[in-house]
Design a protein around this motif. Structure first.
Motif, PDB file in Angstrom:
ATOM      1  N   LYS A   7       0.852  -1.190   0.000  1.00 49.11           N
ATOM      2  CA  LYS A   7       0.000   0.000   0.000  1.00 49.11           C
ATOM      3  C   LYS A   7       0.884   1.234   0.000  1.00 49.11           C
ATOM      4  O   LYS A   7       1.877   1.293   0.714  1.00 49.11           O
ATOM      5  CB  LYS A   7      -0.903   0.018   1.229  1.00 49.11           C
ATOM      6  N   ARG A   8       0.492   2.199  -0.819  1.00 51.36           N
ATOM      7  CA  ARG A   8       1.202   3.476  -0.854  1.00 51.36           C
ATOM      8  C   ARG A   8       0.330   4.514  -0.160  1.00 51.36           C
ATOM      9  O   ARG A   8      -0.822   4.718  -0.514  1.00 51.36           O
ATOM     10  CB  ARG A   8       1.482   3.911  -2.286  1.00 51.36           C
ATOM     11  N   TYR A   9       0.909   5.142   0.852  1.00 50.51           N
ATOM     12  CA  TYR A   9       0.180   6.134   1.631  1.00 50.51           C
ATOM     13  C   TYR A   9       0.405   7.526   1.068  1.00 50.51           C
ATOM     14  O   TYR A   9       1.294   7.745   0.240  1.00 50.51           O
ATOM     15  CB  TYR A   9       0.610   6.065   3.102  1.00 50.51           C
ATOM     16  N   ASN A  10      -0.404   8.496   1.531  1.00 46.03           N
ATOM     17  CA  ASN A  10      -0.315   9.877   1.063  1.00 46.03           C
ATOM     18  C   ASN A  10       1.077  10.465   1.254  1.00 46.03           C
ATOM     19  O   ASN A  10       1.514  11.310   0.481  1.00 46.03           O
ATOM     20  CB  ASN A  10      -1.346  10.763   1.762  1.00 46.03           C
ATOM     21  N   ILE A  32      11.157  -8.639  -6.369  1.00 44.56           N
ATOM     22  CA  ILE A  32      10.998  -9.067  -7.762  1.00 44.56           C
ATOM     23  C   ILE A  32      12.176  -9.932  -8.194  1.00 44.56           C
ATOM     24  O   ILE A  32      11.999 -10.955  -8.850  1.00 44.56           O
ATOM     25  CB  ILE A  32      10.813  -7.841  -8.677  1.00 44.56           C
ATOM     26  N   ALA A  33      13.385  -9.541  -7.799  1.00 39.86           N
ATOM     27  CA  ALA A  33      14.574 -10.325  -8.151  1.00 39.86           C
ATOM     28  C   ALA A  33      14.495 -11.731  -7.556  1.00 39.86           C
ATOM     29  O   ALA A  33      15.028 -12.679  -8.134  1.00 39.86           O
ATOM     30  CB  ALA A  33      15.833  -9.614  -7.664  1.00 39.86           C
ATOM     31  N   ASN A  34      13.808 -11.870  -6.433  1.00 42.35           N
ATOM     32  CA  ASN A  34      13.660 -13.176  -5.779  1.00 42.35           C
ATOM     33  C   ASN A  34      12.475 -13.972  -6.311  1.00 42.35           C
ATOM     34  O   ASN A  34      12.119 -14.999  -5.748  1.00 42.35           O
ATOM     35  CB  ASN A  34      13.549 -12.998  -4.266  1.00 42.35           C
ATOM     36  N   GLY A  35      11.837 -13.472  -7.379  1.00 44.58           N
ATOM     37  CA  GLY A  35      10.783 -14.232  -8.033  1.00 44.58           C
ATOM     38  C   GLY A  35       9.373 -13.912  -7.580  1.00 44.58           C
ATOM     39  O   GLY A  35       8.421 -14.545  -8.030  1.00 44.58           O
ATOM     40  N   ASN A  36       9.209 -12.975  -6.682  1.00 48.06           N
ATOM     41  CA  ASN A  36       7.870 -12.590  -6.230  1.00 48.06           C
ATOM     42  C   ASN A  36       7.247 -11.615  -7.211  1.00 48.06           C
ATOM     43  O   ASN A  36       7.949 -10.891  -7.906  1.00 48.06           O
ATOM     44  CB  ASN A  36       7.934 -11.922  -4.851  1.00 48.06           C
ATOM     45  N   SER A  37       5.924 -11.578  -7.228  1.00 46.41           N
ATOM     46  CA  SER A  37       5.251 -10.516  -7.964  1.00 46.41           C
ATOM     47  C   SER A  37       4.792  -9.495  -6.936  1.00 46.41           C
ATOM     48  O   SER A  37       4.565  -9.826  -5.773  1.00 46.41           O
ATOM     49  CB  SER A  37       4.086 -11.054  -8.790  1.00 46.41           C
ATOM     50  N   VAL A  38       4.678  -8.261  -7.373  1.00 43.72           N
ATOM     51  CA  VAL A  38       4.346  -7.166  -6.470  1.00 43.72           C
ATOM     52  C   VAL A  38       3.147  -6.420  -7.041  1.00 43.72           C
ATOM     53  O   VAL A  38       3.071  -6.187  -8.248  1.00 43.72           O
ATOM     54  CB  VAL A  38       5.550  -6.206  -6.327  1.00 43.72           C
ATOM     55  N   ARG A  39       2.229  -6.074  -6.170  1.00 44.63           N
ATOM     56  CA  ARG A  39       1.089  -5.240  -6.569  1.00 44.63           C
ATOM     57  C   ARG A  39       1.029  -4.086  -5.591  1.00 44.63           C
ATOM     58  O   ARG A  39       0.983  -4.284  -4.379  1.00 44.63           O
ATOM     59  CB  ARG A  39      -0.213  -6.036  -6.523  1.00 44.63           C
ATOM     60  N   VAL A  40       1.037  -2.864  -6.129  1.00 48.04           N
ATOM     61  CA  VAL A  40       1.025  -1.663  -5.304  1.00 48.04           C
ATOM     62  C   VAL A  40      -0.292  -0.935  -5.541  1.00 48.04           C
ATOM     63  O   VAL A  40      -0.666  -0.680  -6.685  1.00 48.04           O
ATOM     64  CB  VAL A  40       2.208  -0.728  -5.648  1.00 48.04           C
ATOM     65  N   VAL A  41      -0.981  -0.618  -4.444  1.00 47.99           N
ATOM     66  CA  VAL A  41      -2.250   0.109  -4.553  1.00 47.99           C
ATOM     67  C   VAL A  41      -2.209   1.332  -3.650  1.00 47.99           C
ATOM     68  O   VAL A  41      -1.512   1.352  -2.625  1.00 47.99           O
ATOM     69  CB  VAL A  41      -3.464  -0.777  -4.177  1.00 47.99           C
ATOM     70  N   ASP A  42      -2.958   2.352  -4.051  1.00 44.85           N
ATOM     71  CA  ASP A  42      -3.101   3.549  -3.228  1.00 44.85           C
ATOM     72  C   ASP A  42      -3.958   3.193  -2.021  1.00 44.85           C
ATOM     73  O   ASP A  42      -5.027   2.580  -2.166  1.00 44.85           O
ATOM     74  CB  ASP A  42      -3.764   4.663  -4.038  1.00 44.85           C
ATOM     75  N   GLU A  44      -5.827   4.977   0.005  1.00 50.96           N
ATOM     76  CA  GLU A  44      -7.157   5.587   0.101  1.00 50.96           C
ATOM     77  C   GLU A  44      -8.088   5.177  -1.033  1.00 50.96           C
ATOM     78  O   GLU A  44      -9.211   4.770  -0.806  1.00 50.96           O
ATOM     79  CB  GLU A  44      -7.036   7.105   0.154  1.00 50.96           C
ATOM     80  N   SER A  45      -7.605   5.277  -2.267  1.00 52.82           N
ATOM     81  CA  SER A  45      -8.491   5.051  -3.415  1.00 52.82           C
ATOM     82  C   SER A  45      -8.505   3.601  -3.904  1.00 52.82           C
ATOM     83  O   SER A  45      -9.417   3.204  -4.614  1.00 52.82           O
ATOM     84  CB  SER A  45      -8.078   5.957  -4.578  1.00 52.82           C
ATOM     85  N   GLY A  46      -7.479   2.841  -3.570  1.00 50.30           N
ATOM     86  CA  GLY A  46      -7.382   1.469  -4.072  1.00 50.30           C
ATOM     87  C   GLY A  46      -6.879   1.398  -5.504  1.00 50.30           C
ATOM     88  O   GLY A  46      -6.807   0.321  -6.093  1.00 50.30           O
ATOM     89  N   GLN A  47      -6.522   2.543  -6.082  1.00 46.06           N
ATOM     90  CA  GLN A  47      -6.032   2.596  -7.465  1.00 46.06           C
ATOM     91  C   GLN A  47      -4.736   1.794  -7.579  1.00 46.06           C
ATOM     92  O   GLN A  47      -3.863   1.867  -6.724  1.00 46.06           O
ATOM     93  CB  GLN A  47      -5.781   4.043  -7.867  1.00 46.06           C
ATOM     94  N   ASP A  48      -4.612   1.032  -8.658  1.00 47.45           N
ATOM     95  CA  ASP A  48      -3.407   0.231  -8.894  1.00 47.45           C
ATOM     96  C   ASP A  48      -2.275   1.158  -9.347  1.00 47.45           C
ATOM     97  O   ASP A  48      -2.380   1.822 -10.366  1.00 47.45           O
ATOM     98  CB  ASP A  48      -3.687  -0.829  -9.955  1.00 47.45           C
ATOM     99  N   LEU A  49      -1.204   1.184  -8.582  1.00 51.98           N
ATOM    100  CA  LEU A  49      -0.044   2.038  -8.872  1.00 51.98           C
ATOM    101  C   LEU A  49       1.186   1.209  -9.244  1.00 51.98           C
ATOM    102  O   LEU A  49       2.296   1.731  -9.289  1.00 51.98           O
ATOM    103  CB  LEU A  49       0.290   2.899  -7.641  1.00 51.98           C
TER     104      LEU A  49
END
Length: 180
Positions: A7-10, A32-42, A44-49
């Motif tokens: 989660k990315r905060y304000n 990512i280098a270790n093979g994981n996938s990453v999903r970043v969301v805002d 407050e809004s839940g927007q995919d960043l």
């Protein structure tokens, strides 16, 4: 590997919801280098960043390590920016997996010829066998040879990158040299 939700905060801080800690761009690069996938969301809004944060990871790595991405590739990506999404996808696939790209287009064209009636079913099968790389179409058929081919391709790609970077340096040097 797992998908790590961030989660990315304000205040622009990034919080790893799986490991329950704040992380940096460098931590995300390590995930990512270790093979994981990453999903970043805002937060407050839940927007995919995710795309924006991954671009920041690349910029951060370039700043720290330097020379990570050849200028020619970045320039090409900017120029491609005007293209349709499908064109960009095609260009990247052709660049990253050229033999698969070629095989797919050979198959597509042969299927069009067959559909138009220009090729019989037997001719279609014969041309497929003749033109397609069997290791790409069926990699399980010869794994040891496919592995050697993959290593050879990787070495060739590395060599081409080095040549491209050398050419880029030469062009830069010529551009900086005083005109006669």
């Amino acid at each position: 590997m797992a998908e790590i939700q961030i989660k990315r905060y304000n205040n622009r801080k990034l919080y790893d919801t799986v490991n329950r800690c704040y992380v940096t761009l460098e931590d995300i690069a390590d995930y990512i280098a270790n093979g994981n996938s990453v999903r970043v969301v805002d937060h407050e809004s839940g927007q995919d960043l995710t795309t924006m944060i991954l671009a920041q990871v690349i910029v951060d790595q370039e700043r720290r390590l330097g020379g990570l991405i050849p200028r020619a590739l970045l320039t090409r990506l900017i120029r491609i920016g005007e293209m349709r999404l499908e064109d960009l996808s095609e260009s990247l696939q052709a660049f990253l997996a050229p033999q698969e790209f070629v095989n797919r287009h050979i198959r597509l064209r042969l299927e069009r010829l067959r559909a138009r009636g220009d090729l019989s079913e037997e001719e279609f099968e014969r041309w497929l066998i003749s033109l397609l790389d069997p290791e790409i179409e069926n990699p399980e058929a010869r794994p040891e040879k496919a592995s050697l081919a993959s290593e050879k391709n990787n070495a060739e790609i590395d060599h081409l990158w080095r040549e491209l970077e050398a050419l880029e340096r030469a062009v830069d040097a010529l551009a900086r040299s005083p005109k006669a």
